[in-house]
Design an enzyme around this catalytic site. Structure first.
Site, PDB file in Angstrom:
ATOM      1  N   HIS A 103      -4.014  11.290  10.385  1.00  0.00           N
ATOM      2  CA  HIS A 103      -4.198  11.732  11.770  1.00  0.00           C
ATOM      3  C   HIS A 103      -3.938  13.235  11.779  1.00  0.00           C
ATOM      4  CE1 HIS A 103      -2.534   7.596  12.258  1.00  0.00           C
ATOM      5  NE2 HIS A 103      -3.293   7.516  13.321  1.00  0.00           N
ATOM      6  N   ASP A 106      -0.341  14.113  11.845  1.00  0.00           N
ATOM      7  CA  ASP A 106       0.474  13.778  10.649  1.00  0.00           C
ATOM      8  C   ASP A 106       0.632  15.003   9.780  1.00  0.00           C
ATOM      9  OD1 ASP A 106       0.174  11.111  11.407  1.00  0.00           O
ATOM     10  OD2 ASP A 106      -1.468  10.765   9.984  1.00  0.00           O
ATOM     11  N   GLU A 234     -11.394   0.700  15.303  1.00  0.00           N
ATOM     12  CA  GLU A 234     -10.411  -0.193  14.668  1.00  0.00           C
ATOM     13  C   GLU A 234      -9.786  -1.115  15.711  1.00  0.00           C
ATOM     14  OE1 GLU A 234      -7.596   1.744  12.027  1.00  0.00           O
ATOM     15  OE2 GLU A 234      -6.044   0.311  12.583  1.00  0.00           O
ATOM     16  N   GLU A 270      -8.200  -4.296  10.280  1.00  0.00           N
ATOM     17  CA  GLU A 270      -6.840  -4.254   9.723  1.00  0.00           C
ATOM     18  C   GLU A 270      -6.227  -5.645   9.744  1.00  0.00           C
ATOM     19  OE1 GLU A 270      -4.382  -0.923  10.663  1.00  0.00           O
ATOM     20  OE2 GLU A 270      -2.568  -2.141  10.731  1.00  0.00           O
ATOM     21  N   ASP A 309       3.555  -5.716  14.565  1.00  0.00           N
ATOM     22  CA  ASP A 309       2.721  -5.049  13.574  1.00  0.00           C
ATOM     23  C   ASP A 309       3.621  -4.456  12.494  1.00  0.00           C
ATOM     24  OD1 ASP A 309       0.426  -4.018  12.451  1.00  0.00           O
ATOM     25  OD2 ASP A 309       0.238  -2.357  13.854  1.00  0.00           O
TER      26      ASP A 309
END
Ligand code: XUL
Ligand code: CO
Length: 439
Positions: A103, A106, A234, A270, A309
């Site tokens: 990202h 990040d 996603e 995912e 998660d």
């Protein structure tokens, strides 16, 4: 600290074969080994995520971060961001992964205002570009973090505040530009807070229209820029919000269809998001495959007893087999790959744990690949499935499939025939045992 010292105890990880007892070696991932006529490296296309591996302090809702990262002084300085980028590439190079993903936030710190934030980003992107060229490691996909900063408290493209939509658009524009500049194979949209926590304060129809408009603008901009990477969406059903609009593969496909975006996006599935949605990962993969929209995979696993998660490194061989069966069925990845959107446990706080975790994930998927290829070569699973539908290959079945039947003709057919009995067992236990023979 000198850049090359981030992982002094980590050797270059090499393949030593199944009998090796060296925990810092691959026992199954042998990048050059061919499976179904293609090198393992190109089948698996492993990718390290910057956010968990280099930014996650390993906190949980009850405790602060525990991660020991000697190369990171914990500050928001550009100098720290640059040093971290060098450390990341040292790690990825030693691990031998061909890809990484990030990202925008990040890799570089926010500045005071968008212009300074963009300058910070450019400064670190220069380092990434240099390191990509030095190592040959490529960017699988880039993305924008539209969920951490308080401005996104009500979402980004689905915020009630139009200025937030504008900020998100500007941020995504820049993130696509740097992804393009770094030669990224793709760009991912994960709707971090694109959903709601209460319908009492939410106009869901309006928010969904805004999200559709946002993605249409992204497609227009991609074309204008000449970025040829693949756009992904996603799916994830909840967390942090109670309901996210991109909740599962079917919801995403419907959304993309509604807004005329299906030709421009594929799905990034995912595993842990699938299970949060109450699906298996193979269900999500098949849903995407059926629409010719399977693009990439965030390879991790959840903990069914914890239920959130947990983003664990994938070590479940059975699940890896299920995933690789679908990837092989698709004919392999084109732009996508197996992106380890996974974090080490809070208890696994030493730098070396990052290596153990990735080696575990890579070996798990290498085994998954070899086992899936063996199942395909054996052919019994596929033959069973084909045979199960044999009644559709000729006679009445093919007339229905070809559109040569209607209710009247089917009534005539069945009045003459009288009745139909269940004539074939599903053989689930036989098939489960068949799979187990290959594990
Ligand atoms: C969050 C998640 C994200 C996306 C990228 O659950 O999976 O990290 O993969 O934004
Ligand atoms: Co993800």
């Amino acid at each position: 600290m000198p850049d090359q010292d981030a992982f002094p105890d980590l050797p270059k990880i090499v393949y030593e074969g199944p009998d090796s007892k060296n925990p810092l070696a691959f026992r199954h991932y042998n990048p050059e080994e061919e499976v179904e006529g293609r090198a393992m490296r190109d089948h698996l296309r492993f990718s390290v995520v910057y956010w968990h591996t280099f930014r996650n302090p390993l906190g949980d809702p009850f405790g602060v971060g525990t991660a020991v990262r000697p190369w990171d002084d914990g500050s928001d300085s550009l100098e720290n961001a640059r040093r971290r980028a060098r450390a990341a590439f040292e790690f990825m190079e030693k691990l031998g992964v061909p890809f990484y993903a990030f990202h925008d936030r990040d890799i570089a710190p926010e500045g005071a205002g968008l212009a300074e934030t963009n300058r910070n980003l450019d400064a670190v992107v220069d380092v990434l570009k240099e390191e990509q060229e030095r190592t040959g490691i490529q960017l699988l996909w880039g993305t924008a973090c539209l969920f951490v900063h308080p401005r996104f408290v009500h979402g980004a493209a689905t915020s009630c505040n139009a200025d937030v939509f504008a900020y998100a658009a500007a941020q995504v524009k820049k993130a696509i530009e740097v992804t393009h500049h770094l030669g990224g194979a793709g760009y991912t949209f994960w709707g971090g807070r694109e959903g709601y926590t209460s319908l009492l304060n939410t106009n869901a129809k309006r928010e969904l229209d805004h999200l559709g408009r946002f993605l249409q603008m992204a497609v227009d901009f991609k074309r204008k820029l000449g970025f040829e990477g693949q756009f992904y969406i996603e799916p994830k059903p909840k967390e942090p919000t109670k309901h996210q609009y991109d909740s599962d593969a079917a919801a995403c496909l419907n959304f993309l269809r509604e807004f005329g975006l299906l030709d421009h996006f594929k799905l990034n599935i995912e595993t842990n998001h699938a299970t949060l949605a109450g699906h298996t990962v193979e269900h999500e993969l098949e849903t995407a495959l059926a629409a010719d929209a399977l693009g990439s995979i965030d390879a991790n696993m959840g903990d069914l007893l914890l239920g959130w998660d947990t983003d664990q490194f994938p070590t479940d061989i059975y699940q890896a087999v299920q995933v690789m069966l679908r990837v092989l069925q698709m004919g392999g990845f084109t732009t996508g790959g197996l992106n380890f959107d996974a974090k080490v446990r809070r208890e696994s706080f030493e730098p070396i744990d990052l290596a153990y975790a990735h080696i575990a994930g890579m070996d798990t998927f290498a085994r998954g690949l070899k086992i899936a290829a063996a199942i395909r070569k054996d052919g019994r699973l596929e033959a069973f499935r084909r045979e199960r539908y044999a009644s559709w290959d000729s006679g009445i079945g093919s007339r229905i499939e070809n559109g040569d039947a209607d209710f009247d003709s089917l009534e005539r057919y069945m009045l003459e025939k009288g009745d139909v009995a269940p004539n074939r067992s599903g053989r689930q236990e036989y098939l489960e045992n068949l799979i187990n023979r290959f594990l």
